[in-house]
Design an enzyme around this catalytic site. Structure first.
Site, PDB file in Angstrom:
ATOM      1  N   LYS A  22      55.524  45.012  62.789  1.00 34.84           N
ATOM      2  CA  LYS A  22      54.846  44.466  63.974  1.00 34.84           C
ATOM      3  C   LYS A  22      55.851  43.775  64.887  1.00 34.84           C
ATOM      4  O   LYS A  22      55.891  44.025  66.101  1.00 34.84           O
ATOM      5  CB  LYS A  22      53.772  43.459  63.562  1.00 34.84           C
ATOM      6  N   ASN A  23      56.675  42.905  64.311  1.00 31.30           N
ATOM      7  CA  ASN A  23      57.627  42.138  65.113  1.00 31.30           C
ATOM      8  C   ASN A  23      58.766  42.996  65.639  1.00 31.30           C
ATOM      9  O   ASN A  23      59.496  42.580  66.539  1.00 31.30           O
ATOM     10  CB  ASN A  23      58.177  40.963  64.306  1.00 31.30           C
ATOM     11  N   ARG A  92      50.830  36.128  71.528  1.00 29.48           N
ATOM     12  CA  ARG A  92      51.975  35.320  71.935  1.00 29.48           C
ATOM     13  C   ARG A  92      53.162  36.194  72.338  1.00 29.48           C
ATOM     14  O   ARG A  92      53.911  35.861  73.252  1.00 29.48           O
ATOM     15  CB  ARG A  92      52.376  34.401  70.772  1.00 29.48           C
ATOM     16  N   CYS A 116      48.325  33.131  67.860  1.00 30.62           N
ATOM     17  CA  CYS A 116      47.963  32.184  66.809  1.00 30.62           C
ATOM     18  C   CYS A 116      48.391  30.767  67.172  1.00 30.62           C
ATOM     19  O   CYS A 116      49.478  30.552  67.685  1.00 30.62           O
ATOM     20  CB  CYS A 116      48.617  32.584  65.479  1.00 30.62           C
ATOM     21  N   ARG A 121      55.148  26.582  70.896  1.00 34.90           N
ATOM     22  CA  ARG A 121      56.172  27.611  71.063  1.00 34.90           C
ATOM     23  C   ARG A 121      56.461  27.709  72.558  1.00 34.90           C
ATOM     24  O   ARG A 121      56.069  28.643  73.227  1.00 34.90           O
ATOM     25  CB  ARG A 121      55.683  28.947  70.483  1.00 34.90           C
ATOM     26  N   PRO A 122      57.108  26.670  73.103  1.00 35.34           N
ATOM     27  CA  PRO A 122      57.316  26.611  74.544  1.00 35.34           C
ATOM     28  C   PRO A 122      58.175  27.759  75.037  1.00 35.34           C
ATOM     29  O   PRO A 122      59.032  28.265  74.315  1.00 35.34           O
ATOM     30  CB  PRO A 122      58.016  25.261  74.750  1.00 35.34           C
ATOM     31  N   ILE A 123      57.930  28.163  76.283  1.00 37.65           N
ATOM     32  CA  ILE A 123      58.677  29.286  76.843  1.00 37.65           C
ATOM     33  C   ILE A 123      59.888  28.814  77.638  1.00 37.65           C
ATOM     34  O   ILE A 123      60.521  29.603  78.322  1.00 37.65           O
ATOM     35  CB  ILE A 123      57.775  30.171  77.717  1.00 37.65           C
ATOM     36  N   ASP A 124      60.237  27.525  77.525  1.00 39.80           N
ATOM     37  CA  ASP A 124      61.383  27.026  78.293  1.00 39.80           C
ATOM     38  C   ASP A 124      62.683  27.709  77.878  1.00 39.80           C
ATOM     39  O   ASP A 124      63.579  27.903  78.700  1.00 39.80           O
ATOM     40  CB  ASP A 124      61.507  25.506  78.146  1.00 39.80           C
ATOM     41  N   LEU A 125      62.792  28.110  76.590  1.00 41.32           N
ATOM     42  CA  LEU A 125      63.998  28.808  76.153  1.00 41.32           C
ATOM     43  C   LEU A 125      64.123  30.162  76.847  1.00 41.32           C
ATOM     44  O   LEU A 125      65.227  30.600  77.182  1.00 41.32           O
ATOM     45  CB  LEU A 125      63.977  29.000  74.635  1.00 41.32           C
ATOM     46  N   ASP A 306      57.172  33.288  58.306  1.00 40.71           N
ATOM     47  CA  ASP A 306      56.017  34.177  58.163  1.00 40.71           C
ATOM     48  C   ASP A 306      55.641  34.416  56.707  1.00 40.71           C
ATOM     49  O   ASP A 306      54.518  34.844  56.417  1.00 40.71           O
ATOM     50  CB  ASP A 306      56.296  35.525  58.844  1.00 40.71           C
ATOM     51  N   ILE A 328      59.998  25.511  61.122  1.00 38.68           N
ATOM     52  CA  ILE A 328      59.914  26.332  62.326  1.00 38.68           C
ATOM     53  C   ILE A 328      58.721  25.946  63.189  1.00 38.68           C
ATOM     54  O   ILE A 328      58.867  25.647  64.375  1.00 38.68           O
ATOM     55  CB  ILE A 328      59.846  27.830  61.962  1.00 38.68           C
ATOM     56  N   ARG A 398      45.960  41.579  63.117  1.00 42.66           N
ATOM     57  CA  ARG A 398      47.076  41.517  64.069  1.00 42.66           C
ATOM     58  C   ARG A 398      48.383  41.996  63.443  1.00 42.66           C
ATOM     59  O   ARG A 398      49.275  42.455  64.158  1.00 42.66           O
ATOM     60  CB  ARG A 398      47.255  40.090  64.596  1.00 42.66           C
TER      61      ARG A 398
END
Length: 417
Positions: A22-23, A92, A116, A121-125, A306, A328, A398
């Site tokens: 999946k990933n 996500r 989930c 899990r900020p998107i600033d990175l 995971d 994490i 998922r």
């Protein structure tokens, strides 16, 4: 809503082939946007997250078609660069379309993604590395507009944290940027190398993927390809855990054994016997599992976050005390209250969980809180005495393809309602 009905305490043994990752599939699907051509993807898993990615591709103007377990993506007519709020909320990983859109069109519009609720899990990175590559970004009430008016330009960039998604977005954008980009402190997960291998098969020039430093020589355009997605290491770990908890002798086939290295010490510590072949791994379970002294989740090649919830399910019936530290995601113990419904003895304080193994679990009705937490509940139900019911199965769907059919092939008694 679907439910899984699990008749527990069946011996889980036999040989089973593992689905595609999946990933691995999701960033590769987004990368198809860059090719302006037709791509054939083999070993692509049929998951709700994959279907959500296909909806995004279709919204962008790409054509998609299944042929068995192979997927054809044709992005020649793609013309849209905006993703609707509805589709962004479905998963996500939709954020990984950022790099592909800005690389193809020099424009991208989307909202902050869903998925989930396992922690911040900020998107600033993602934003910082895209700005370093020449992207101008505006964030207005959660709706992001990005443009690269002068095109993408190579740069040297050091990630503050080895984020998988941000590394993938940077690779996607830098693959078609002007000049040579050097990325440092990159995520090293196998799925990163898989994305780079796919892009290289399309004409990209990427070196070092899967290591801390990645060097990317930008190319003007990418062409189509035929590619096979790597197997899913977390699904493999889940199936091995099912065998370990139910006294089984299980072989997972169609895997990359090196991807399983972070998990092997844990299975060995629990008393399992492990044999490894070229593309398979065999686990023989002891009469009763032993405790795991301390599981600490870390970026790859450390123990994967995971796999934390599935392995915790195994320790609920192990002999002794096991300790888990989650480094994490800060909200990745949501499965604990549901495991306790089976009779597990678990105490949580902050990012640490202490599991006192019990002799047996008892059937219960539970609800999956998220993808991997749902997998842990399914594993507990397989080992529990009696008939259990798991709701919120859409979370499990998922990441696990036809999970009830897969488990039934190796001795389980699971049916979907």
């Amino acid at each position: 809503m679907d439910k899984l009905i699990v008749n527990g305490q069946r011996n889980i043994s036999g040989k089973i082939s593992v689905q595609g990752s999946k990933n691995g599939a999701l960033p590769i699907l987004s990368a198809c946007v860059l090719t302006k051509s037709q791509v054939i993807l083999h070993n692509c898993p049929k998951l709700s997250d994959v279907y959500a990615a296909l909806k995004i591709l279709n919204e962008l103007g790409c054509k998609t078609d299944w042929q068995g377990n192979s997927l054809i993506v044709d992005s020649r007519d793609a013309s849209a660069y905006s993703i609707s709020d509805e589709l962004m909320r479905e998963m996500r990983s939709s954020i990984v379309f950022f790099g592909a859109l800005i690389g193809r069109f020099g424009l991208a519009e989307f909202s902050t993604p869903g998925g989930c609720e396992i922690g911040l899990r900020p998107i600033d990175l993602h934003i910082k590395v895209m700005e370093a590559l020449g992207t101008e970004i505006k964030n207005e009430n959660g709706r992001i507009s990005a443009k690269a008016p002068n095109g993408l330009s190579a740069n040297n960039y050091v990630f503050q944290f080895p984020s998988v998604g941000a590394t993938e977005n940077a690779i996607l954008a830098a693959a078609v940027a002007r000049g040579t980009t050097v990325l440092e402190n990159c995520a090293r997960e196998p799925e990163i190398a898989d994305l780079a291998d796919f892009l290289n098969s399309c004409g990209a020039k990427i070196k070092g993927a899967g290591e801390g430093t990645i060097v990317i020589d930008g190319v003007g355009s990418l062409h189509g390809t035929e590619y096979s997605i790597i197997p899913d290491r977390i699904v493999a770990a889940t199936l091995l855990t099912a065998g370990a908890m139910n006294g089984g002798n299980i072989v997972v086939d169609n895997i990359v054994p090196s991807h399983m290295r972070p998990l092997i010490p844990v299975f060995l510590e629990m008393g399992c016997n492990i044999n490894v072949g070229e593309s398979w791994m065999e686990l023989k379970a002891p009469k009763r599992l032993g405790r795991v002294k301390h599981v600490v989740t870390m970026p790859y090649p450390g123990f994967p976050t995971d796999a934390q919830a599935p392995i915790m399910a195994a320790t609920t019936i192990a002999s002794g005390t096991s300790v888990f530290t989650e480094n994490i995601f800060e909200c990745r113990f949501k499965h604990v209250p549901e495991l306790i419904r089976f009779g597990a003895n678990i105490k949580v304080e902050g990012r640490m969980a202490v599991v006192e193994g019990v002799r047996r679990l008892y059937a219960s009705s539970v609800a999956a809180p998220d993808l991997r937490g749902g997998a842990s509940l399914l594993l507990a139900a397989l080992a529990a005495d009696g008939l259990s019911e798991i709701s919120n199965v859409h979370h499990i769907d998922r990441g696990y393809e036809n999970i009830e059919n897969v488990l039934n092939q190796i001795g389980a008694d699971v049916r979907r309602m």
